[in-house]
Every structure is written in structure tokens, then in C-alpha cells.
Design a protein around this motif. Structure first.
Motif, PDB file in Angstrom:
ATOM      1  N   SER A 131     -34.508 -18.527 -14.677  1.00 12.28           N
ATOM      2  CA  SER A 131     -34.863 -17.306 -13.948  1.00 12.28           C
ATOM      3  C   SER A 131     -35.062 -16.164 -14.931  1.00 12.28           C
ATOM      4  N   GLU A 132     -35.862 -15.216 -14.556  1.00 15.34           N
ATOM      5  CA  GLU A 132     -36.096 -14.043 -15.391  1.00 15.34           C
ATOM      6  C   GLU A 132     -34.922 -13.066 -15.250  1.00 15.34           C
ATOM      7  N   LEU A 133     -34.495 -12.496 -16.361  1.00 19.13           N
ATOM      8  CA  LEU A 133     -33.368 -11.564 -16.315  1.00 19.13           C
ATOM      9  C   LEU A 133     -33.605 -10.367 -15.395  1.00 19.13           C
ATOM     10  N   PRO A 134     -34.814  -9.795 -15.330  1.00 22.70           N
ATOM     11  CA  PRO A 134     -34.990  -8.671 -14.402  1.00 22.70           C
ATOM     12  C   PRO A 134     -34.684  -9.031 -12.947  1.00 22.70           C
ATOM     13  N   SER A 135     -35.041 -10.250 -12.513  1.00 21.99           N
ATOM     14  CA  SER A 135     -34.746 -10.624 -11.125  1.00 21.99           C
ATOM     15  C   SER A 135     -33.248 -10.847 -10.933  1.00 21.99           C
ATOM     16  N   ILE A 136     -32.565 -11.392 -11.943  1.00 20.19           N
ATOM     17  CA  ILE A 136     -31.114 -11.568 -11.866  1.00 20.19           C
ATOM     18  C   ILE A 136     -30.445 -10.197 -11.832  1.00 20.19           C
ATOM     19  N   ARG A 137     -30.891  -9.305 -12.692  1.00 25.90           N
ATOM     20  CA  ARG A 137     -30.341  -7.945 -12.755  1.00 25.90           C
ATOM     21  C   ARG A 137     -30.497  -7.241 -11.409  1.00 25.90           C
ATOM     22  N   LYS A 138     -31.659  -7.381 -10.787  1.00 30.77           N
ATOM     23  CA  LYS A 138     -31.908  -6.741  -9.496  1.00 30.77           C
ATOM     24  C   LYS A 138     -30.957  -7.289  -8.435  1.00 30.77           C
ATOM     25  N   HIS A 139     -30.803  -8.605  -8.399  1.00 35.14           N
ATOM     26  CA  HIS A 139     -29.888  -9.216  -7.426  1.00 35.14           C
ATOM     27  C   HIS A 139     -28.458  -8.722  -7.650  1.00 35.14           C
ATOM     28  N   MET A 140     -28.027  -8.684  -8.890  1.00 35.59           N
ATOM     29  CA  MET A 140     -26.659  -8.302  -9.203  1.00 35.59           C
ATOM     30  C   MET A 140     -26.414  -6.822  -8.894  1.00 35.59           C
ATOM     31  N   ALA A 141     -27.447  -6.012  -8.971  1.00 36.13           N
ATOM     32  CA  ALA A 141     -27.292  -4.578  -8.706  1.00 36.13           C
ATOM     33  C   ALA A 141     -27.155  -4.281  -7.222  1.00 36.13           C
ATOM     34  N   THR A 142     -27.489  -5.239  -6.372  1.00 38.99           N
ATOM     35  CA  THR A 142     -27.511  -4.969  -4.934  1.00 38.99           C
ATOM     36  C   THR A 142     -26.398  -5.655  -4.154  1.00 38.99           C
ATOM     37  N   TYR A 143     -25.505  -6.399  -4.818  1.00 37.15           N
ATOM     38  CA  TYR A 143     -24.466  -7.068  -4.036  1.00 37.15           C
ATOM     39  C   TYR A 143     -23.443  -6.056  -3.545  1.00 37.15           C
ATOM     40  N   ASP A 144     -22.923  -6.294  -2.334  1.00 32.53           N
ATOM     41  CA  ASP A 144     -22.034  -5.327  -1.699  1.00 32.53           C
ATOM     42  C   ASP A 144     -20.555  -5.604  -1.937  1.00 32.53           C
ATOM     43  N   ASP A 145     -20.117  -6.840  -1.700  1.00 31.90           N
ATOM     44  CA  ASP A 145     -18.694  -7.122  -1.721  1.00 31.90           C
ATOM     45  C   ASP A 145     -18.312  -8.051  -2.865  1.00 31.90           C
ATOM     46  N   THR A 146     -18.624  -9.344  -2.748  1.00 31.60           N
ATOM     47  CA  THR A 146     -18.318 -10.284  -3.818  1.00 31.60           C
ATOM     48  C   THR A 146     -19.574 -11.047  -4.209  1.00 31.60           C
ATOM     49  N   ILE A 147     -19.542 -11.549  -5.406  1.00 28.37           N
ATOM     50  CA  ILE A 147     -20.646 -12.354  -5.903  1.00 28.37           C
ATOM     51  C   ILE A 147     -20.044 -13.609  -6.514  1.00 28.37           C
ATOM     52  N   GLU A 148     -20.637 -14.757  -6.189  1.00 27.27           N
ATOM     53  CA  GLU A 148     -20.096 -16.018  -6.679  1.00 27.27           C
ATOM     54  C   GLU A 148     -20.920 -16.543  -7.840  1.00 27.27           C
ATOM     55  N   PHE A 149     -20.215 -16.885  -8.904  1.00 29.70           N
ATOM     56  CA  PHE A 149     -20.833 -17.483 -10.076  1.00 29.70           C
ATOM     57  C   PHE A 149     -20.429 -18.949 -10.144  1.00 29.70           C
ATOM     58  N   VAL A 150     -21.365 -19.812 -10.469  1.00 28.15           N
ATOM     59  CA  VAL A 150     -21.056 -21.179 -10.858  1.00 28.15           C
ATOM     60  C   VAL A 150     -21.441 -21.259 -12.321  1.00 28.15           C
ATOM     61  N   VAL A 151     -20.454 -21.609 -13.146  1.00 27.37           N
ATOM     62  CA  VAL A 151     -20.670 -21.661 -14.590  1.00 27.37           C
ATOM     63  C   VAL A 151     -20.273 -23.021 -15.128  1.00 27.37           C
ATOM     64  N   VAL A 152     -20.846 -23.352 -16.268  1.00 25.49           N
ATOM     65  CA  VAL A 152     -20.449 -24.550 -17.004  1.00 25.49           C
ATOM     66  C   VAL A 152     -19.759 -24.072 -18.269  1.00 25.49           C
ATOM     67  N   ARG A 153     -18.565 -24.627 -18.510  1.00 26.74           N
ATOM     68  CA  ARG A 153     -17.792 -24.256 -19.688  1.00 26.74           C
ATOM     69  C   ARG A 153     -17.483 -25.529 -20.475  1.00 26.74           C
ATOM     70  N   ALA A 154     -17.770 -25.495 -21.759  1.00 29.94           N
ATOM     71  CA  ALA A 154     -17.510 -26.644 -22.624  1.00 29.94           C
ATOM     72  C   ALA A 154     -16.055 -27.079 -22.484  1.00 29.94           C
ATOM     73  N   GLY A 155     -15.858 -28.364 -22.260  1.00 31.43           N
ATOM     74  CA  GLY A 155     -14.518 -28.930 -22.163  1.00 31.43           C
ATOM     75  C   GLY A 155     -13.853 -28.785 -20.817  1.00 31.43           C
ATOM     76  N   GLU A 156     -14.438 -27.978 -19.913  1.00 34.01           N
ATOM     77  CA  GLU A 156     -13.821 -27.769 -18.606  1.00 34.01           C
ATOM     78  C   GLU A 156     -14.730 -28.136 -17.446  1.00 34.01           C
ATOM     79  N   GLY A 157     -16.006 -28.330 -17.694  1.00 34.16           N
ATOM     80  CA  GLY A 157     -16.926 -28.722 -16.623  1.00 34.16           C
ATOM     81  C   GLY A 157     -17.465 -27.544 -15.841  1.00 34.16           C
ATOM     82  N   ILE A 158     -17.648 -27.767 -14.545  1.00 26.58           N
ATOM     83  CA  ILE A 158     -18.255 -26.777 -13.660  1.00 26.58           C
ATOM     84  C   ILE A 158     -17.148 -25.973 -12.987  1.00 26.58           C
TER      85      ILE A 158
END
Length: 115
Positions: free
Chosen positions: A54-81
Motif C-alpha cells: 500500500s502507498e504510505l499516503p493512503s495509510i497515513r490518511k486512514h490512520m489520521a481518521t480513526y476515532d477510538d482504536t486501531i488494530e495492527f497485525v504485525v509479524v515479528r521475527a521469532g514470535e510470528g503474527i
């Protein structure tokens, strides 16, 4: 050239590395730190939307408009998802609650690192 941006007052800075969105920094003691996001985490989705390539400007726009909570799914080396729910610091200011309210995370087995 890598782009990056800081997410609101969360203490989180995201940046693009190739097709991946990676956590570039997390301020100590910030809401992002308290919820367990770490430098180097690869962000797979934000609010159930795949952000790989995804393009960073579209991610930035989405993140600037969230009201309450935002959920991230991340991958971390050695720990998985990992899932992390981050409360918008602006929501606390609007409600008069100055404490960061953080949700519990869930873990699941997954690839150690998608690179």
C-alpha cells in the motif's frame, strides 16, 4: 529513499521498506510502546486492511481518521503474527481520560519473517 510518518500522538513511526510497512521507531512510554509494538515489526494489516504494497499516503490518511482504536497485525521475527489494538490518544483527550487504554493482544503461529 524510504518514506516515514509518525502516527498521531501514539509514539509510533511507520516507514516503507520495499513492499513492507515497518515500525521504524516507538517512543518509550508511549501508547504504542505500552501496547507492545516494537521497532522492526512488519505491519501486515491495519483495521483488517492489508497494507503490504500500500502507498504510505493512503495509510497515513486512514490512520489520521480513526476515532477510538486501531488494530495492527504485525509479524515479528521469532514470535510470528501478533495483534495489537492501539487506542487513539485523541479519544482520551476528548473524553477527558488522560490514561492510555490498551487492549489485550493475541498471538498466533505464523512465519517468523516474511522477507
Amino acid at each position: 529513499m524510504s518514506e516515514s510518518f509518525q502516527v498521531d500522538r501514539s509514539g509510533l513511526t511507520l516507514g516503507r521498506e520495499g513492499v513492507f510497512v515497518r515500525v521504524q521507531s516507538v517512543e518509550v512510554g508511549s501508547a504504542a510502546d505500552q501496547v507492545g509494538l516494537r521497532r522492526g515489526d512488519i505491519v501486515v494489516s491495519i483495521d483488517s486492511e492489508n497494507v503490504v504494497a500500500s502507498e504510505l499516503p493512503s495509510i497515513r490518511k486512514h490512520m489520521a481518521t480513526y476515532d477510538d482504536t486501531i488494530e495492527f497485525v504485525v509479524v515479528r521475527a521469532g514470535e510470528g503474527i501478533l495483534r495489537r489494538s492501539l487506542k487513539n490518544p485523541k479519544a482520551d483527550l476528548l473524553s477527558g481520560d488522560n490514561k492510555s487504554s490498551l487492549q489485550n493482544d493475541t498471538r498466533s503461529d505464523g512465519p517468523e519473517n516474511p522477507e
